[in-house]
Write a protein that holds these residues in place. Structure first.
Motif, PDB file in Angstrom:
ATOM      1  N   SER A  14     -35.122  -6.377 -39.894  1.00 50.56           N
ATOM      2  CA  SER A  14     -35.950  -5.167 -39.832  1.00 50.56           C
ATOM      3  C   SER A  14     -36.627  -4.903 -41.172  1.00 50.56           C
ATOM      4  N   TRP A  15     -35.834  -4.951 -42.227  1.00 53.98           N
ATOM      5  CA  TRP A  15     -36.390  -4.601 -43.532  1.00 53.98           C
ATOM      6  C   TRP A  15     -37.223  -5.734 -44.129  1.00 53.98           C
ATOM      7  N   THR A  50     -40.669  -5.928 -34.012  1.00 56.23           N
ATOM      8  CA  THR A  50     -40.759  -4.982 -35.124  1.00 56.23           C
ATOM      9  C   THR A  50     -42.105  -5.111 -35.838  1.00 56.23           C
ATOM     10  N   GLU A 105     -37.138 -12.645 -32.036  1.00 53.28           N
ATOM     11  CA  GLU A 105     -37.606 -11.608 -31.110  1.00 53.28           C
ATOM     12  C   GLU A 105     -37.635 -10.242 -31.803  1.00 53.28           C
ATOM     13  N   LEU A 106     -36.555  -9.933 -32.553  1.00 48.78           N
ATOM     14  CA  LEU A 106     -36.536  -8.665 -33.279  1.00 48.78           C
ATOM     15  C   LEU A 106     -37.648  -8.639 -34.322  1.00 48.78           C
ATOM     16  N   ALA A 108     -44.503  -3.325 -33.761  1.00 48.27           N
ATOM     17  CA  ALA A 108     -44.317  -1.870 -33.855  1.00 48.27           C
ATOM     18  C   ALA A 108     -44.856  -1.332 -35.173  1.00 48.27           C
ATOM     19  N   LEU A 109     -44.744  -2.115 -36.239  1.00 48.00           N
ATOM     20  CA  LEU A 109     -45.215  -1.645 -37.548  1.00 48.00           C
ATOM     21  C   LEU A 109     -46.689  -1.972 -37.775  1.00 48.00           C
ATOM     22  N   GLY A 160     -29.577  -8.346 -38.102  1.00 47.53           N
ATOM     23  CA  GLY A 160     -30.350  -7.234 -37.551  1.00 47.53           C
ATOM     24  C   GLY A 160     -31.051  -6.406 -38.618  1.00 47.53           C
ATOM     25  N   HIS A 172     -40.478  -4.933 -42.678  1.00 46.32           N
ATOM     26  CA  HIS A 172     -41.020  -3.756 -43.355  1.00 46.32           C
ATOM     27  C   HIS A 172     -41.624  -4.131 -44.712  1.00 46.32           C
ATOM     28  N   PHE A 197     -33.240 -14.377 -34.485  1.00 49.97           N
ATOM     29  CA  PHE A 197     -33.745 -13.033 -34.786  1.00 49.97           C
ATOM     30  C   PHE A 197     -35.267 -12.960 -34.728  1.00 49.97           C
TER      31      PHE A 197
END
Lengths: 344, 180
Positions: free
Chosen positions: B99-100, B130, B125-126, B133-134, B95, B103, B123
Motif C-alpha cells: 500500500s505504502w 491501489t 492485485e493489491l 484508487a490513488l 499488505g 503511495h 501482491f
C-alpha cells in the motif's frame, strides 16, 4: 448512491455476499426506507463525508455510514458512535491504510468513554468484550462494515491479513469508568469529564493475564509485562508503537490501593516489558527488519522496551469481577491510537 | 421489489498523470527507495549495479524508510523530487508495505520523478487496485515471484531475479505509458 432492487424471495444476505459485502453472517437489509428515515432522525446531510477509506479511498458519506450500520443491526441511536469511530480512524497517525491492508492481523479496537455509551447500555462489566451485548456487537460490526464495504477491504482482496482476526467481526467495548480508581481514559487523554469519546487502536488481538492471588502491584505488572515481550511481535521488530492494558477492576484496585497512579502503571510497564537484544538477535529479528541503527551497537545483555516511552502504554479499566486482564499488542511503529470526541 | 442501498461509498475520482519519461538511461541520476523489507536493500544494490553497467547512469542516493508500513515522509519525498532523475522503489511484498509503496510512487510521479516499483506477484492485485484508487492505473511496476525475502542470503538467486526484472524495470523508467 447506488441502489439495488431485489425480489422479496431473494435473501439479501446472499445477494450482498455475492457482491463482496458483509462478514458472512446474516445482515439486516438496508432498505431505502429505513436508511432515509434514520438519516432524517439523525438530521444528517447524506452527502457529507467523514473521510476516505483505503484502499479504495472512496468517501464514507454519512449515508454510507447509516447503510452499513443498519446492515450491522444498529439502532438509530447507536449510529453516532459508529460515525465517531470512522472519524477517529481518519487521524493520519492511526494509519488506516496499513490497518486495512496489512498482512498482519490488525483490527481497530474501539474503546468508548462517557455517559452516552453508558446510557445506551454498552457493556463495560462482566464479559465486556462479548459476546451478548447488542450495542457493542452492532457498533463494532458496523465500523467493520464501513471499513470493508466502503474501503473495498474484503479479506484476500484489499485486506491482505495472512490469517486474520476474529476481532475483525467486531471489537468494541466501553471503559468501566464506574469501577476505575483513576480518571477516565479520555480525561487522561485531555478530554473533559463530560465529553463522550472514542479511542481507536490498531490491535493485534489480546493476550490474557491472570495473577496467582493477592500479590503486590509489582507482581501484577510483571505478569502483564510478560504477556507482550515475545520475540516476533511487531512491537519489537517495528519499535515505536503502543500497547494497551485493559485492566480488570480488581487488578486496578490492587495497584491503586498501594497508591499507584495510572502514570505509575505506565512507568512500571515501560520498565518491565523488555526483551534482551541477544534474544532478539538469536531469533533472527536483527538485522532483518526495521531496527533503529542505534540498536546495532548494543550488547546482547542490553534490553529494549516494547514501546519508546511510558506514555505509549495505554491503560483502561474494563470488565467485571475476577482477575483476568488483557494486554493488547499493536502492529508497531506504523500506527498510533486516535481519540476523538463523539458528536451527538 | 425491495429497494436497498449498496453499502459502498462515493467513488473517488482521483486521476493523475505519470511523470514524463527521459527516453533513455544515459545521464540519469537514479535514487533507490528502500522500505526496509528483507532483501530490499540487497535487491536494490544489484539493480543499481545493473543500471550503472553499460549505461552512463549513476545511483545518486538511497533513502531507507524507517517503517515499511508507512510513507517515506514529506522531507524524503521532497529531497528525491529535487535530486533524483528517477527512483527505483522496493519492495512491495506484503499488505501494508505494498500500500505504502504505491503511495510513495504516486507522490514521486506527481512531483515529476519517474518511479518504478518492484512488486511480488502475490501482491500485484493489491498494487494494481491501489494504484488505480490513488489515480494512477498505469503506475509502472516490475513484477517478481513471491517470496523475495529468502534471497537476502542467496546473492546468486537474487542476481537471477534481478536479471529477469531489468527489462521491465528499465521500460518503466524510460518509456511513456502505452509504449510498454
Amino acid at each position: 448512491m447506488t441502489t439495488l432492487e431485489l425480489s422479496p424471495e431473494l435473501d439479501p444476505t446472499e445477494a450482498y455476499l455475492e457482491r463482496g459485502w458483509g462478514d458472512g453472517l446474516p445482515i439486516v437489509p438496508p432498505t431505502v426506507e429505513v436508511v432515509d428515515a434514520y438519516l432524517a432522525e439523525l438530521d444528517w446531510d447524506p452527502q457529507e463525508t467523514l473521510g476516505a477509506i483505503p484502499p479504495s479511498w472512496d468517501a464514507a458519506t454519512r449515508r454510507a455510514v447509516v447503510v452499513n450500520a443498519v446492515m450491522a443491526g444498529c439502532r438509530v441511536e447507536e449510529i453516532p458512535l459508529v460515525a465517531a469511530a470512522i472519524e477517529a480512524c481518519q487521524n493520519p497517525d492511526f494509519n488506516l491504510f496499513t490497518v486495512q491492508t496489512t498482512t498482519s492481523p490488525v483490527a481497530p479496537l474501539l474503546l468508548y468513554n462517557g455517559s452516552y455509551a453508558r446510557a445506551l447500555g454498552m457493556n463495560a462489566g462482566a464479559g465486556a468484550m462479548g459476546p451478548g451485548d447488542r450495542v457493542s456487537a452492532t457498533v463494532g460490526r458496523a465500523v467493520r462494515f464501513v471499513l470493508s464495504n466502503v474501503g473495498a477491504a474484503a479479506p484476500g482482496k484489499g485486506d491482505r491479513a495472512t490469517i486474520g482476526l476474529p476481532a475483525k467481526f467486531s471489537w468494541c467495548t466501553r471503559e468501566h469508568e464506574e469501577a476505575s480508581p483513576w480518571e477516565p481514559f479520555h480525561v487522561a487523554a485531555g478530554f473533559g469529564p463530560d465529553d463522550d469519546a472514542v479511542t481507536v487502536l490498531g490491535g493485534h488481538g489480546m493476550i490474557t493475564v491472570c495473577d496467582p492471588g493477592d500479590v503486590p502491584p509489582e507482581q501484577v505488572m510483571a505478569a502483564l509485562a510478560g504477556a507482550c515481550i515475545g520475540v516476533g511481535t511487531n512491537l519489537f521488530f517495528r519499535p515505536g508503537g503502543q500497547v494497551m492494558l485493559l485492566l480488570a477492576p480488581e487488578h486496578a484496585q490492587i495497584i491503586a490501593t498501594e497508591g499507584w497512579t495510572r502514570s505509575d502503571v505506565q512507568t512500571a510497564y515501560f520498565e518491565q516489558a523488555r526483551q534482551s537484544v541477544g534474544q532478539l538477535r538469536r531469533s533472527g529479528y536483527h538485522p532483518m527488519r526495521d531496527w533503529p541503527e542505534e540498536y546495532d551497537a548494543l550488547p546482547d545483555s542490553a534490553t529494549i522496551p516494547v514501546v519508546a516511552d511510558p506514555a505509549d502504554v495505554l491503560v483502561a479499566i474494563v470488565g467485571g469481577p475476577g482477575r483476568y486482564s488483557h494486554v493488547v499488542p499493536t502492529h508497531g511503529a506504523s500506527g498510533r491510537s486516535s481519540t476523538i470526541r463523539v458528536t451527538l | 421489489m425491495v429497494k436497498l442501498y449498496a453499502p459502498t461509498g462515493e467513488t473517488n475520482t482521483l486521476v493523475f498523470d505519470l511523470a514524463s519519461r527521459p527516453g533513455g538511461l544515459d545521464g540519469l541520476n537514479v535514487w533507490l527507495l528502500d522500505n526496509g523489507k528483507a532483501s530490499a536493500a540487497e535487491l536494490l544494490e544489484q539493480v543499481g549495479n545493473a543500471l550503472a553497467s553499460g549505461h552512463d547512469t549513476r545511483v545518486g542516493g538511497t533513502h531507507r524508510k524507517r517503517v515499511s508500513g508507512a510513507g517515506a515522509g514529506a522531507s524524503a519525498l521532497r529531497r528525491m523530487a529535487e535530486e533524483a532523475g528517477a527512483v527505483v522503489n522496493a519492495l512491495a511484498d506484503c499488505g501494508g508495505c505494498t500500500s505504502w509503496s504505491v503511495h510513495d510512487a504516486v507522490e514521486l510521479e506527481r512531483a515529476g520523478v519517474p518511479t518504478i516499483s518492484v512488486v511480488a506477484d502475490q501482491f500485484l492485485e493489491l498494487f494494481a487496485t491501489t494504484a488505480t484508487a490513488l489515480g494512477m492505473p498505469d503506475l509502472p511496476r516490475a513484477v517478481t515471484p513471491y517470496p523475495v525475502a529468502p534471497d537476502a542470503s542467496d546473492p546468486e538467486r537474487l542476481g537471477r531475479r534481478v536479471t529477469a526484472l531489468m527489462p521491465d524495470l528499465i521500460k518503466g523508467l524510460t518509456s511513456p505509458p502505452g509504449h510498454r
